[in-house]
Write a protein that holds these residues in place. Structure first.
Motif, mmCIF file in Angstrom:
data_model
loop_
_atom_site.group_PDB
_atom_site.id
_atom_site.type_symbol
_atom_site.label_atom_id
_atom_site.label_comp_id
_atom_site.label_asym_id
_atom_site.label_seq_id
_atom_site.Cartn_x
_atom_site.Cartn_y
_atom_site.Cartn_z
ATOM 1 N N LEU A 145 0.833 -1.191 0.022
ATOM 2 C CA LEU A 145 -0.009 -0.158 -0.204
ATOM 3 C C LEU A 145 0.760 1.284 0.133
ATOM 4 O O LEU A 145 0.709 2.268 -0.710
ATOM 5 N N THR A 146 2.047 1.245 0.688
ATOM 6 C CA THR A 146 2.803 2.407 0.893
ATOM 7 C C THR A 146 4.008 2.379 -0.219
ATOM 8 O O THR A 146 4.784 3.179 -0.218
ATOM 9 N N GLN A 147 4.127 1.152 -0.863
ATOM 10 C CA GLN A 147 5.119 1.008 -1.606
ATOM 11 C C GLN A 147 6.508 1.026 -1.054
ATOM 12 O O GLN A 147 7.831 1.752 -1.649
ATOM 13 N N ALA A 148 6.521 0.484 0.134
ATOM 14 C CA ALA A 148 7.749 0.615 0.953
ATOM 15 C C ALA A 148 8.466 -0.913 0.891
ATOM 16 O O ALA A 148 7.776 -1.695 0.669
ATOM 17 N N ARG A 149 9.637 -0.791 0.988
ATOM 18 C CA ARG A 149 10.400 -2.030 0.856
ATOM 19 C C ARG A 149 11.198 -2.102 2.159
ATOM 20 O O ARG A 149 12.252 -1.473 2.241
ATOM 21 N N ALA A 150 11.056 -2.557 3.130
ATOM 22 C CA ALA A 150 11.547 -2.803 4.427
ATOM 23 C C ALA A 150 12.739 -3.205 4.304
ATOM 24 O O ALA A 150 14.055 -2.760 5.004
ATOM 25 N N GLY A 151 13.266 -4.108 3.303
ATOM 26 C CA GLY A 151 14.560 -4.877 3.237
ATOM 27 C C GLY A 151 15.786 -3.853 2.749
ATOM 28 O O GLY A 151 16.884 -4.200 2.853
ATOM 29 N N MET A 152 15.119 -2.635 2.518
ATOM 30 C CA MET A 152 16.266 -1.762 1.724
ATOM 31 C C MET A 152 16.988 -1.286 3.004
ATOM 32 O O MET A 152 18.108 -0.442 2.646
ATOM 33 N N ALA A 153 16.618 -0.924 4.391
ATOM 34 C CA ALA A 153 17.259 -0.554 5.282
ATOM 35 C C ALA A 153 17.411 -1.375 6.247
ATOM 36 O O ALA A 153 16.318 -2.051 6.866
ATOM 37 N N PRO A 154 18.405 -1.157 7.184
ATOM 38 C CA PRO A 154 18.625 -1.932 8.459
ATOM 39 C C PRO A 154 17.497 -1.600 9.406
ATOM 40 O O PRO A 154 17.070 -0.489 9.450
ATOM 41 N N ALA A 155 17.053 -2.740 10.066
ATOM 42 C CA ALA A 155 15.992 -2.498 11.002
ATOM 43 C C ALA A 155 15.983 -1.407 12.126
ATOM 44 O O ALA A 155 15.373 -0.429 12.527
ATOM 45 N N TRP A 156 17.249 -1.068 12.489
ATOM 46 C CA TRP A 156 17.541 -0.057 13.513
ATOM 47 C C TRP A 156 17.475 1.248 13.001
ATOM 48 O O TRP A 156 17.747 2.225 13.886
ATOM 49 N N LEU A 157 17.526 1.439 11.663
ATOM 50 C CA LEU A 157 17.453 2.947 11.205
ATOM 51 C C LEU A 157 16.051 3.241 10.637
ATOM 52 O O LEU A 157 15.816 4.506 10.166
ATOM 53 N N MET A 158 15.056 2.263 10.536
ATOM 54 C CA MET A 158 13.625 2.489 10.307
ATOM 55 C C MET A 158 12.934 3.029 11.549
ATOM 56 O O MET A 158 12.970 2.773 12.782
ATOM 57 N N SER A 159 12.012 3.983 11.187
ATOM 58 C CA SER A 159 11.159 4.794 12.287
ATOM 59 C C SER A 159 9.926 3.806 12.790
ATOM 60 O O SER A 159 9.395 3.841 13.760
ATOM 61 N N HIS A 160 9.498 2.647 11.780
ATOM 62 C CA HIS A 160 8.622 1.699 12.181
ATOM 63 C C HIS A 160 9.306 0.328 12.199
ATOM 64 O O HIS A 160 10.449 0.000 11.514
ATOM 65 N N PRO A 161 8.595 -0.343 13.145
ATOM 66 C CA PRO A 161 9.107 -1.625 13.291
ATOM 67 C C PRO A 161 8.835 -2.466 12.026
ATOM 68 O O PRO A 161 8.318 -2.200 11.335
ATOM 69 N N LYS A 162 9.473 -3.702 11.663
ATOM 70 C CA LYS A 162 9.241 -4.609 10.600
ATOM 71 C C LYS A 162 8.029 -5.257 10.967
ATOM 72 O O LYS A 162 7.535 -5.307 11.827
ATOM 73 N N THR A 163 7.365 -5.398 9.599
ATOM 74 C CA THR A 163 6.110 -5.883 9.641
ATOM 75 C C THR A 163 5.993 -7.166 10.238
ATOM 76 O O THR A 163 4.821 -7.467 11.239
ATOM 77 N N GLU A 164 6.586 -8.096 10.264
ATOM 78 C CA GLU A 164 6.575 -9.304 10.889
ATOM 79 C C GLU A 164 6.858 -9.466 12.483
ATOM 80 O O GLU A 164 6.333 -10.060 13.232
ATOM 81 N N GLU A 165 7.619 -8.397 12.797
ATOM 82 C CA GLU A 165 7.879 -8.060 14.167
ATOM 83 C C GLU A 165 6.660 -7.710 14.901
ATOM 84 O O GLU A 165 6.327 -7.848 16.001
ATOM 85 N N ARG A 166 6.070 -6.661 14.187
ATOM 86 C CA ARG A 166 4.634 -5.988 14.827
ATOM 87 C C ARG A 166 3.669 -7.216 14.812
ATOM 88 O O ARG A 166 3.065 -7.288 15.896
ATOM 89 N N ILE A 167 3.648 -8.040 13.915
ATOM 90 C CA ILE A 167 2.439 -9.054 13.772
ATOM 91 C C ILE A 167 2.887 -10.045 15.120
ATOM 92 O O ILE A 167 1.804 -10.439 15.843
ATOM 93 N N ALA A 168 4.073 -10.448 15.171
ATOM 94 C CA ALA A 168 4.611 -11.304 16.299
ATOM 95 C C ALA A 168 4.406 -10.765 17.495
ATOM 96 O O ALA A 168 3.929 -11.563 18.504
ATOM 97 N N ALA A 169 4.431 -9.455 17.861
ATOM 98 C CA ALA A 169 4.281 -9.007 19.247
ATOM 99 C C ALA A 169 2.667 -9.017 19.439
ATOM 100 O O ALA A 169 2.330 -9.226 20.442
ATOM 101 N N LEU A 170 1.869 -8.789 18.417
ATOM 102 C CA LEU A 170 0.318 -8.915 18.786
ATOM 103 C C LEU A 170 0.065 -10.309 19.016
ATOM 104 O O LEU A 170 -0.796 -10.333 19.699
ATOM 105 N N GLU A 171 0.532 -11.078 18.353
ATOM 106 C CA GLU A 171 0.274 -12.685 18.579
ATOM 107 C C GLU A 171 0.817 -12.975 19.942
ATOM 108 O O GLU A 171 0.141 -13.846 20.785
ATOM 109 N N ARG A 172 1.747 -12.532 20.496
ATOM 110 C CA ARG A 172 2.517 -12.732 21.930
ATOM 111 C C ARG A 172 1.592 -12.163 22.780
ATOM 112 O O ARG A 172 1.114 -12.794 23.841
#
Length: 228
Positions: free
Chosen positions: A193-220
């Protein structure tokens, strides 16, 4: 005294930037937004309002194309025209869009919306002070290092806020009977939807967490609720 002059100047600069940021944000949103009138979404926001024991949740359409939701420092919730258009085209369901509204309400309830304006001015102050200090001792490279350090601090703070707002939204969606599935399904769609590609930048430089990490947090979070 002269030794502390760069830091003092940076603090003054930060305070000035804070006031300018608040003024600009309010003026921009007032000029380019209208209150959302959508019967399907209103039914869901009314359910969330009932869960919070408030009269209603006013949501506004912000007339810009990027897909986003935001919470203003004064507590208002905004969905961009680009995001609402995805909903109108059937790419996003009303429950998924309601999960965005719940997430932005989390930013308001947890004080992130106001803090982010302060963070922005604080980051500028930090960047300015570091540039002055490091630039004096490490010519040419010092300002670049200062910018990198300030960005790292900002990214870490922003990711923590996103996790907290996700958790707030999940609790609100569960309490209002909408459930967490729309929240998780939207996360899976967000990159396209946002035409973002999370893999282009290291996770620690991104302002939002990675998608799979956000979903995993919700499932926990769900697993914790179910275990009690």
């Amino acid at each position: 005294m002269l030794r502390f002059t760069p830091i003092l100047l940076a603090v003054i600069y930060g305070l000035v930037m804070y006031r300018i940021s608040v003024w600009r944000t309010h003026r921009e949103l007032d000029a380019r937004s209208t209150e959302l009138a959508d019967a399907k979404l209103r039914r869901l926001t009314d359910r969330m309002a009932a869960a919070l024991e408030i009269d209603r949740i006013p949501v506004f359409i912000y007339e810009v194309d990027p897909v986003n939701g935001l919470a203003a420092p004064d507590g208002r919730i905004f969905i961009t025209r680009g995001f609402y258009r995805k909903y109108q085209n059937g790419e996003v369901t009303e429950a998924e869009l309601a999960s965005v509204i719940a997430h932005e309400m989390g930013h308001v309830a947890l004080g992130h919306a106001k803090k982010r304006v302060i963070d922005f001015s604080g980051q500028n102050a930090l960047r300015t002070a570091l540039m002055m200090v490091l630039g004096r001792y490490i010519p040419f490279v010092g300002p670049w290092i200062a910018g990198l350090l300030a960005n790292l601090v900002a990214s870490r703070l922003s990711r923590n806020d996103e996790y907290e707002a996700d958790e707030y939204a999940a609790a609100l969606l569960a309490k209002s009977g909408i459930g967490l599935e729309p929240q998780k399904s939207l996360f899976r769609k967000l990159e396209d939807l946002t035409q973002a590609r999370a893999g282009m930048a290291p996770a620690w430089l991104m302002s939002h967490p990675k998608t799979e990490e956000r979903i995993a947090a919700l499932e926990r979070l769900e697993a914790g609720w179910n275990s009690h």
